[in-house]
Design an enzyme around this catalytic site. Structure first.
Site, mmCIF file in Angstrom:
data_model
loop_
_atom_site.group_PDB
_atom_site.id
_atom_site.type_symbol
_atom_site.label_atom_id
_atom_site.label_comp_id
_atom_site.label_asym_id
_atom_site.label_seq_id
_atom_site.Cartn_x
_atom_site.Cartn_y
_atom_site.Cartn_z
ATOM 1 N N GLU A 1 78.924 92.399 -61.755
ATOM 2 C CA GLU A 1 77.804 93.247 -61.352
ATOM 3 C C GLU A 1 78.421 94.463 -60.676
ATOM 4 O O GLU A 1 78.955 94.372 -59.566
ATOM 5 C CB GLU A 1 76.873 92.486 -60.409
ATOM 6 N N CYS B 1 73.638 99.232 -55.179
ATOM 7 C CA CYS B 1 73.983 99.568 -56.561
ATOM 8 C C CYS B 1 72.765 99.999 -57.371
ATOM 9 O O CYS B 1 72.893 100.748 -58.340
ATOM 10 C CB CYS B 1 74.679 98.396 -57.237
#
Length: 486
Positions: free
Chosen positions: A253, A287
């Site tokens: 990720e 993010c």
């Protein structure tokens, strides 16, 4: 004194201890530089002991009754609730999170742990037919064995637990390496929670160290069969390369450059609210944060006026003050990188309609207009309270601007015509996208992950179940089979 401040930097084979490296690590408050903890870094020998411990204890844990496994997670959630204020304090002091951010993160952690508590009862298999007479095919779901988890500094409690909890719940052992700046929130605090919840000692191990001490060995070690990494794209690519070389599964990720689109028929006030939340929560150090606001020209000026007015009200400073919305970035290096991007954006022609000051590690909001897709501000991940607003003429330009990125993690589209939004969403190169919502969303039972430079694989719910298990085929020939050459 917060009880979690007293934890050693490493939890190996069920024991709290310093590492055996000569390197000393210092854990500091990013707002005032106060020292939270000092400890010795873990060495290669410590890493090996952690993996050996996880591997040894896992062999018994995988056969533990699922009722008992579930109880561990239920007790862990209760322990978090009982120690809520202590955990809030650590999030504020160790990572510069505000009270709002701390509450948000703790809620995410409890949700993912409740979801993980269901996984021991979902380790189901199949019985499949065979083209061979009298054969029974059984396919079992089994744990991969040991999972190595590397977590980042921004949401360390949640982003560690997002992999640790389902990996444990599916019968695996775990070795966790938190980011060196968040060793408590992302590491030892989690070990303490599971220790108190009754997890077998040695099943979960936490090591805190520098890459200079262990190199690629966290990934290359012979024991772990899967690596779950959350962090930068640059580091993630390297981890994926090492994992591939050693035939290990890598769940990555990585970074993002999310676009939040506001169409001409949007509820502008809602879009402004979602866009402010999506950019400035935890100083933009998420993010999924909305780096790029792509706004239709028909409502562009109204949106900019309302957006900048709202941003101007955000309070900045000490994260321990409950009224603070924007606290510090994690360290001076992040601040310097942010300032360099701001200056580069101005050089390239972007206009800062709001440009806050830099005070220590606190970067006040910066809002750019006149941003075009070719500018650095539009191309690079902005892990800070800095945002670009871009003007578009039509849906084709929306797609062109939104897809002009090496990343593809999250996104959002605001429109009163939800089917129009859904059709645009299908054409945007991103792993997740939300209609009439913000870009920051993570739900425990829904697939989470990106495309392109934003990573590989999916986590949460059944996707975590798949990530941390494998299948084993066992066939049974109930009646003698006739073979050639008999």
């Amino acid at each position: 004194m917060n009880q979690f401040n007293l934890l050693k930097g490493n939890y190996i084979a069920g024991k709290w201890r310093d590492g055996s490296s000569n390197q000393q690590m210092v854990n500091k408050n990013p707002y005032n530089d106060a020292i939270i903890a000092n400890y010795q870094a873990a060495s290669l020998q410590d890493l090996d002991e952690a993996y050996q411990s996880a591997n040894h204890v896992q062999k018994e844990w995988k056969n533990t009754n699922p009722v008992i496994q579930r109880e561990v997670f239920e007790k862990a959630v209760s322990y978090i609730e009982e120690n809520h204020e202590s955990i809030v304090g650590i999030i504020i002091n160790e990572i510069g999170g505000t009270r709002l951010k701390a509450e948000f993160e703790i809620g995410l952690v409890k949700n993912i742990m409740k979801e993980a508590s269901t996984l021991p009862f979902r380790m189901d298999g199949k019985i499949l037919p065979s083209p061979i007479d009298h054969k029974e095919n059984r396919v079992y779901r089994v744990p991969v064995g040991v999972v190595g988890v590397i977590s980042p500094f921004n949401f360390p409690f949640f982003l560690s637990m997002k992999s640790v909890a389902p990996a444990l719940a599916t019968g695996n052992g775990v070795v966790l390496k938190p980011h060196e700046h968040t060793s408590i929130t992302g590491g030892t605090m989690i070990a303490k929670i599971f220790e108190e919840a009754g997890l077998p000692k040695g099943l979960l191990n936490v090591i805190t160290t520098e890459i200079s001490e262990i190199g690629d060995n966290f990934v290359a070690h012979s024991i772990p069969r899967a690596i779950s990494f959350t962090g930068s794209t640059k580091v993630g690519k390297h981890i994926g390369e090492v994992a591939g070389k050693h035939l290990k599964e890598a769940h990555l990720e990585l970074g993002g450059n999310s676009a939040l689109v506001v169409l001409e028929d949007a509820d502008i006030d809602l879009a402004v609210s979602a866009a402010v939340f999506s950019r400035f929560t935890h100083q933009g150090q998420i993010c999924m944060s909305a780096n790029r606001l792509i706004v239709h020209e028909a409502i562009y000026q109204e949106f900019v006026d309302k957006y900048t007015a709202k941003v101007a009200t955000l309070t900045c400073g000490d994260p321990s003050d409950p009224s603070t919305i924007i606290g510090p970035l994690i360290n001076e290096q992040q601040v310097k990188g942010t300032v360099a991007l701001i200056e580069k954006g101005i050089e390239e022609g972007a206009v800062p309609v709001i440009r806050g000051e830099v005070k220590g590690n606190v970067v006040e909001p910066v809002v750019f207009t006149n941003v075009t897709p070719d500018m650095s501000l539009a191309k690079e991940e902005l892990f800070a309270p800095v945002v670009s607003i871009m003007k578009v003429k039509n849906d084709q330009e929306v797609l062109s601007y939104a897809n002009n990125s090496l990343y593809g993690l999250s996104g959002a589209i605001h429109t009163r015509n939800v089917e129009r939004g859904a059709e645009l969403a299908k054409q945007m190169d991103t792993g997740m996208i939300h209609i009439n919502d913000g870009t920051i969303n993570d739900e425990p039972n829904v697939a989470f992950g990106g495309v392109k430079n934003s990573g590989l694989g999916r986590l949460n719910g059944e996707w975590s179940l798949d990530a941390f298990t494998t299948t084993k085929w066992i066939s049974i020939q109930h009646k003698a089979r006739q073979y050639p050459y008999s």
